[in-house]
Design an enzyme around this catalytic site. Structure first.
Site, PDB file in Angstrom:
ATOM      1  CE  LYS A   1      -3.793   5.098  -1.069  1.00 37.13           C
ATOM      2  NZ  LYS A   1      -4.817   5.561  -2.043  1.00 37.13           N
TER       3      LYS A   1
ATOM      4  CE1 TYR B   1      -3.974   2.089   0.845  1.00 38.87           C
ATOM      5  CE2 TYR B   1      -2.703   2.917   2.703  1.00 38.87           C
ATOM      6  CZ  TYR B   1      -3.812   2.990   1.878  1.00 38.87           C
ATOM      7  OH  TYR B   1      -4.752   3.963   2.100  1.00 38.87           O
TER       8      TYR B   1
HETATM    9  P1  NAI Z   1     -13.788   2.624   1.281  1.00 37.18           P
HETATM   10  O1  NAI Z   1     -13.494   1.165   1.284  1.00 37.18           O
HETATM   11  O2  NAI Z   1     -14.970   3.112   2.047  1.00 37.18           O
HETATM   12  O3  NAI Z   1     -13.920   3.151  -0.221  1.00 37.18           O
HETATM   13  C1  NAI Z   1     -13.156   2.680  -1.277  1.00 37.18           C
HETATM   14  C2  NAI Z   1     -14.088   2.390  -2.439  1.00 37.18           C
HETATM   15  O4  NAI Z   1     -13.313   2.031  -3.588  1.00 37.18           O
HETATM   16  C3  NAI Z   1     -15.023   1.216  -2.171  1.00 37.18           C
HETATM   17  O5  NAI Z   1     -16.380   1.623  -2.295  1.00 37.18           O
HETATM   18  C4  NAI Z   1     -14.659   0.184  -3.242  1.00 37.18           C
HETATM   19  O6  NAI Z   1     -15.749  -0.558  -3.730  1.00 37.18           O
HETATM   20  C5  NAI Z   1     -14.031   1.056  -4.307  1.00 37.18           C
HETATM   21  N1  NAI Z   1     -13.123   0.302  -5.197  1.00 37.18           N
HETATM   22  C6  NAI Z   1     -12.193  -0.606  -4.833  1.00 37.18           C
HETATM   23  N2  NAI Z   1     -11.564  -1.088  -5.914  1.00 37.18           N
HETATM   24  C7  NAI Z   1     -12.096  -0.446  -6.995  1.00 37.18           C
HETATM   25  C8  NAI Z   1     -11.854  -0.507  -8.393  1.00 37.18           C
HETATM   26  N3  NAI Z   1     -10.917  -1.325  -8.901  1.00 37.18           N
HETATM   27  N4  NAI Z   1     -12.569   0.292  -9.202  1.00 37.18           N
HETATM   28  C9  NAI Z   1     -13.523   1.127  -8.709  1.00 37.18           C
HETATM   29  N5  NAI Z   1     -13.796   1.200  -7.378  1.00 37.18           N
HETATM   30  C10 NAI Z   1     -13.101   0.433  -6.538  1.00 37.18           C
HETATM   31  O7  NAI Z   1     -12.449   3.328   1.810  1.00 37.18           O
HETATM   32  P2  NAI Z   1     -12.089   4.871   2.123  1.00 37.18           P
HETATM   33  O8  NAI Z   1     -11.489   4.903   3.463  1.00 37.18           O
HETATM   34  O9  NAI Z   1     -13.203   5.777   1.813  1.00 37.18           O
HETATM   35  O10 NAI Z   1     -10.877   5.074   1.087  1.00 37.18           O
HETATM   36  C11 NAI Z   1     -10.867   5.998   0.025  1.00 37.18           C
HETATM   37  C12 NAI Z   1      -9.431   6.264  -0.375  1.00 37.18           C
HETATM   38  O11 NAI Z   1      -8.749   6.940   0.675  1.00 37.18           O
HETATM   39  C13 NAI Z   1      -8.596   5.019  -0.678  1.00 37.18           C
HETATM   40  O12 NAI Z   1      -7.738   5.274  -1.763  1.00 37.18           O
HETATM   41  C14 NAI Z   1      -7.799   4.815   0.588  1.00 37.18           C
HETATM   42  O13 NAI Z   1      -6.618   4.105   0.359  1.00 37.18           O
HETATM   43  C15 NAI Z   1      -7.542   6.257   0.981  1.00 37.18           C
HETATM   44  N6  NAI Z   1      -7.201   6.463   2.367  1.00 37.18           N
HETATM   45  C16 NAI Z   1      -8.167   6.383   3.322  1.00 37.18           C
HETATM   46  C17 NAI Z   1      -7.827   6.615   4.642  1.00 37.18           C
HETATM   47  C18 NAI Z   1      -8.839   6.679   5.697  1.00 37.18           C
HETATM   48  O14 NAI Z   1      -8.488   7.090   6.817  1.00 37.18           O
HETATM   49  N7  NAI Z   1     -10.077   6.292   5.442  1.00 37.18           N
HETATM   50  C19 NAI Z   1      -6.419   6.813   5.053  1.00 37.18           C
HETATM   51  C20 NAI Z   1      -5.509   6.953   3.968  1.00 37.18           C
HETATM   52  C21 NAI Z   1      -5.910   6.756   2.677  1.00 37.18           C
END
Ligand code: NAI
Length: 302
Positions: A166, A162
């Protein structure tokens, strides 16, 4: 300033998730038409469901906004882009946010665990940027927000795959910012912190209570604003706190380029090489970073 994004078309990848949903809703509330892209995968990748994208689209429509669901994987950036063109005829804003996690200590990590993260995060971000780029260039306007992570900036136990993706994403941001500047295409990276199914694996819901995703969305919206001149920036954001990061470089030490240089010489100057202080610099481009080498090439260091 009162933000108004009427007439703008935005794609939010992973727009059915926690942060993506908050961005899509916030963009729609400010008048943007939104392509809510979400494959509906499991947190670790794999599986598919139309539910997450459909739910956010329904919420936007119930507010009187305009949105369309797209269920393609972000690895198919051209298809996601085509959905925006077919539905709304243009693209102005891309928020690359889709993500999965496959945490494990490095000695247990397989090539597939690395490759799968590469596909969704780094290739996915590249793929949609690449598909949108000619349109943004052609119209002389574009705003792209890419998603990094503190794990990429600082490294984290159990997140080698990851972290690599990133910070790779921020490298992509930096070069796209350089290439896009003349065409009014601004590209930034955010490293968010918010409650989601991904963070629930590392912190409890109680700990994360105040870390609402809608406290991250306003930064994303400002970075997408036509009036925002920021590009190539990296921002940590969460719980209502926002701060920008930059590189810091020690003043360093010039050895004589004409004399032999030994590991012992390097060790002897280790303090100067590694010390950050008032003489440190903060290079923000290749040109600025090149300074010490330029001195050598101009013969100023003997
Ligand atoms: P989440 O799991 O709620 O949302 C991620 C979404 O991406 C999911 O709905 C999933 O279905 C979708 N997804 C996964 N693979 C996909 C693909 N190949 N094509 C289209 N959609 C796809 O997670 P969250 O926390 O909202 O994460 C959003 C972003 O923020 C991610 O990139 C995550 O790595 C990043 N992030 C989040 C943090 C946090 O504190 N929540 C911390 C650091 C980074």
């Amino acid at each position: 300033m009162t933000q108004n994004l009427t007439g703008k078309v935005a794609i939010v990848t992973g727009g059915g998730g926690s942060l993506g949903g908050a961005y899509a809703l916030a963009l729609a509330r400010r008048g943007a038409k939104v392509v809510v892209n979400d494959l509906g995968s499991a947190p670790a990748g794999g599986g598919a469901s139309r539910g997450p994208a459909d739910q956010i689209v329904a919420e936007i429509q119930s507010l009187g906004g305009s949105a369309v669901a797209n269920y393609d994987s972000v690895t198919e950036g051209a298809r996601v882009m085509q959905c925006a063109l077919d539905t709304y005829g243009r693209i102005d804003v891309v928020v690359n946010n889709a993500g999965i996690l496959r945490d494990m200590s490095f000695h247990k990590m397989s090539t597939a665990d690395f490759e799968d993260l590469y596909q969704v995060h780094l290739l996915g971000t590249f793929s949609l940027c690449n598909a949108a780029w000619p349109h943004l260039r052609g119209q002389g306007f574009g705003r792209i927000v890419n998603t990094g992570s503190a794990a990429g900036i600082y490294g984290n136990f159990g997140q080698a795959n990851y972290s690599a993706m990133k910070l790779g994403i921020h490298g992509l941001t930096l070069s796209l910012a350089a290439e896009g500047r003349a065409k009014n295409i601004h590209v930034n990276t955010i490293a968010p912190a918010a409650l989601s199914r991904l963070t629930l694996t590392v912190m409890s819901a109680e700990q994360l209570q105040a870390m609402r995703p809608d406290l991250v969305a306003p930064l994303v919206l400002w970075l997408c604003d036509p009036a925002c001149t920021e590009s190539g920036g990296l921002f940590e954001v969460g719980g209502g706190w926002i701060g920008k990061l930059r590189w810091e470089r020690a003043a360093g030490h010039h050895f004589s380029p004409g004399a032999p240089l030994t590991p012992e010489d390097v060790a002897a100057q280790w303090q100067a090489i590694t010390r950050f202080g008032p003489d440190s610099t903060h290079p923000a481009s290749m040109a600025e970073a090149f300074g010490p080498f330029e001195k050598v090439m101009k013969g100023e260091i003997t």
